[in-house]
Design a protein around this motif. Structure first.
Motif, PDB file in Angstrom:
ATOM      1  N   ASP A 209      30.452  49.189  30.306  1.00 18.53           N
ATOM      2  CA  ASP A 209      31.566  48.969  31.374  1.00 18.53           C
ATOM      3  C   ASP A 209      32.827  49.443  30.440  1.00 18.53           C
ATOM      4  O   ASP A 209      33.828  49.855  31.093  1.00 18.53           O
ATOM      5  CB  ASP A 209      31.571  47.676  31.596  1.00 18.53           C
TER       6      ASP A 209
ATOM      7  N   ASP B  55      38.797  45.659  38.818  1.00 20.73           N
ATOM      8  CA  ASP B  55      38.495  44.273  38.910  1.00 20.73           C
ATOM      9  C   ASP B  55      39.171  43.590  37.664  1.00 20.73           C
ATOM     10  O   ASP B  55      39.564  42.501  38.275  1.00 20.73           O
ATOM     11  CB  ASP B  55      36.916  44.387  38.683  1.00 20.73           C
TER      12      ASP B  55
ATOM     13  N   ARG C   8      43.286  43.355  38.204  1.00 21.68           N
ATOM     14  CA  ARG C   8      43.739  42.661  39.407  1.00 21.68           C
ATOM     15  C   ARG C   8      43.067  41.252  39.707  1.00 21.68           C
ATOM     16  O   ARG C   8      43.735  40.501  40.161  1.00 21.68           O
ATOM     17  CB  ARG C   8      43.340  43.714  40.749  1.00 21.68           C
ATOM     18  N   ASP C   9      42.020  41.294  39.626  1.00 17.95           N
ATOM     19  CA  ASP C   9      41.358  40.148  39.966  1.00 17.95           C
ATOM     20  C   ASP C   9      40.731  39.028  38.819  1.00 17.95           C
ATOM     21  O   ASP C   9      41.200  37.892  38.869  1.00 17.95           O
ATOM     22  CB  ASP C   9      39.935  40.378  40.705  1.00 17.95           C
ATOM     23  N   LYS C  10      40.276  39.709  37.641  1.00 19.26           N
ATOM     24  CA  LYS C  10      39.704  38.478  36.570  1.00 19.26           C
ATOM     25  C   LYS C  10      41.016  38.162  35.577  1.00 19.26           C
ATOM     26  O   LYS C  10      41.103  36.983  35.233  1.00 19.26           O
ATOM     27  CB  LYS C  10      38.693  39.552  35.754  1.00 19.26           C
TER      28      LYS C  10
ATOM     29  N   ASP D  67      35.754  51.187  38.277  1.00 18.88           N
ATOM     30  CA  ASP D  67      35.725  49.991  39.135  1.00 18.88           C
ATOM     31  C   ASP D  67      35.967  48.657  38.223  1.00 18.88           C
ATOM     32  O   ASP D  67      36.468  47.441  38.568  1.00 18.88           O
ATOM     33  CB  ASP D  67      34.240  50.112  39.767  1.00 18.88           C
ATOM     34  N   VAL D  68      35.489  48.772  37.047  1.00 19.35           N
ATOM     35  CA  VAL D  68      35.667  47.849  35.933  1.00 19.35           C
ATOM     36  C   VAL D  68      37.135  47.503  35.534  1.00 19.35           C
ATOM     37  O   VAL D  68      37.754  46.288  35.610  1.00 19.35           O
ATOM     38  CB  VAL D  68      35.102  48.063  34.723  1.00 19.35           C
TER      39      VAL D  68
ATOM     40  N   GLU E  40      44.027  54.671  41.207  1.00 22.78           N
ATOM     41  CA  GLU E  40      42.987  54.504  41.843  1.00 22.78           C
ATOM     42  C   GLU E  40      42.602  55.590  43.147  1.00 22.78           C
ATOM     43  O   GLU E  40      41.737  55.856  43.562  1.00 22.78           O
ATOM     44  CB  GLU E  40      42.780  53.131  42.582  1.00 22.78           C
TER      45      GLU E  40
END
Length: 482
Positions: free
Chosen positions: A196, A273, A276-278, A269-270, A163
């Protein structure tokens, strides 16, 4: 010419390593996609000026690896794309070739290694830009005490590094496939379809389709369903109209399925996300993250690659891929394509020397010494030494890492040992001889009993799918018959 940055991650387990490459030239193209560079931050925009485009009707020409199209990425790939080369896991299917090396380091095509195939598109220096290589090893940390658990987990553990790069997309590549793809067109399709995630897809007939993860698409080429190695009615349900992705009607009838190649373009960004998050616990891209992204409603697009591709993860596939480069008149995969060359480590070896040798339908690597022998339909790796009277047929010789001196050879002979290379009057057929192997005089490696599977590691060889593989650094004594 454009070029791109790439980072490679390999392996599962404490001995795994990975690497980072950058800048390989591509031919100039054109593209109807605009972008702006704001200070040091790269941002992109469609012609409407909005961040997200309105729904588009996807043209088949936009989503296939056709030679007719042109690309001109803006911003170009050298500034806007970071490639991640996944070197694979423990390489158990390629054992014993992976006994003493990581899978990406396995020799290929006389002069090359597996990693050279995906890394060719990064040029390691380039014609216009200086590049770099960074090796990223599997690691343990206070946050994550585990080694890499899969493709997605390997990338997740290095997101803190990825990143930091100011890019728009990540290009995820596999380190154990044999193919030649124009990555600029792949990236262009991702941007033109406002995707995406874009998944490289291979058209398949029914016979081969059962061995792959298949995808189903809608009329715009958007992936709507996945099935892992389906059979029977489930297989029939995965048929798609591959003309949507650019195949003509005749080819589309022959190839009504599309399989994932395990190669992806993912918007930065996808990626952050999703991992880490989804799906913070997902280990694999193909079976977990990509289907999960589809279920979340993200635009996951298929990109057709209708060229030669081989997953060389097994001994049989690896053997066939190597021998395929000797095929006449056109090999399965060519290392002689001037428009997209394959680069490798320069070794500065002398030319190969063939003395009274009969060589047909074969590829000979650098620095070989071949004396009064017969070689047919074989690939002979660098620094190979083949003695008088030897017969080599349908065989891959990987060669050697170093030359032995005359003094070394005399010393070995005096103590009854064998020098590196193929001894006098030995006969080798349908085999893989790994590097630094010592094959004595009058040895026969011909598998006369047609054994399909055998593990004789203490004797220096394995047999898989009827192919004898002599282990790296193994000694096969004079007079041995396998």
């Amino acid at each position: 010419m454009a070029s791109f940055s790439a980072i490679g991650v390999s392996g599962v387990g404490p001995s795994s390593t990975s690497f980072k490459t950058r800048d390989l030239p591509f031919s100039p193209r054109s593209l109807s996609f605009s972008s702006t560079i704001s200070g040091e931050k790269i941002t992109s925009k469609a012609s409407s000026g909005s961040h997200r485009r309105a729904p588009v009707i996807v043209s088949p020409k936009a989503v296939s690896d056709s030679r007719n199209g042109q690309t001109c990425l803006d911003p170009d790939a050298s500034r806007s794309v970071l490639g991640i080369i996944l070197g694979g896991g423990a390489g158990t299917r390629l054992y014993p070739l992976t006994k003493k090396r990581a899978k990406p380091a396995v020799p290929l095509g006389a002069n090359y290694r597996l990693i050279d195939i995906p890394a060719y598109a990064s040029n390691l220096g380039g014609y216009k830009n200086e590049g770099f290589v960074e090796v990223l090893a599997a690691q343990q940390s206070p946050e994550n005490p585990n080694w890499f658990q899969g493709t997605a987990d390997a990338v997740r553990q290095y997101l803190w590094l990825f990143e930091e790069h100011n890019v728009l997309e990540f290009l995820v590549l596999a380190g154990d496939h044999l193919y030649r793809m124009d990555y600029e067109r792949f990236i262009q399709a991702h941007r033109e379809t406002d995707a995406d995630i874009t998944v490289a897809a291979l058209p398949m007939d029914e016979k081969r389709a059962t061995a792959f993860g298949l995808m189903k698409i809608d009329e715009e080429g958007r992936i709507i369903e996945f099935a892992e190695k389906p059979k029977g009615e489930q297989l029939k349900a995965m048929k798609v109209d591959t003309t949507i992705l650019g195949l003509d009607d005749e080819r589309a009838k022959e190839m009504p399925y599309i399989a994932s190649m395990g190669i992806y373009v993912v918007s930065k960004d996808v990626m952050l996300d999703l991992l880490r998050d989804k799906f913070p616990g997902a280990n694999d891209f193909g079976s977990e993250v990509i289907p999960g992204a589809t279920s979340l409603g993200l635009r996951v697009q298929a990109y057709l690659y209708d060229g030669y591709w081989e997953d060389i993860g097994t001994i049989e596939a690896f053997y066939n891929a190597n021998l395929g480069i000797t095929k006449k008149p056109v090999p399965d995969f060519s290392f002689y394509d001037r428009s997209s060359p394959i680069y490798t480590q320069p070794r500065y070896l002398p030319p190969s020397k063939m003395l009274d040798a009969d060589v047909t339908d074969s590829v000979i690597g650098e620095g070989c010494v071949i004396k009064n022998c017969k070689i047919h339909h074989s690939v002979v790796g660098l620094r190979s030494c083949i003695s008088e009277g030897a017969i080599i047929e349908d065989t891959l010789l990987m060669g050697a890492d170093y030359y032995e001196t005359d003094a070394d050879r005399r010393f070995l002979m005096a103590k009854g040992s064998v020098a590196i290379g193929i001894g006098k009057n030995s006969h080798i057929k349908r085999a893989i001889i790994d590097k630094n192997a010592r094959i004595g005089d009058n040895v026969k490696i011909i598998n006369g009993d047609n054994v399909q599977e055998a593990a004789r590691e203490t004797d220096g060889y394995f047999i898989k799918s009827g192919i004898v593989t002599v282990i790296k650094d193994a000694l096969i004594p004079t007079g041995t018959i396998i």
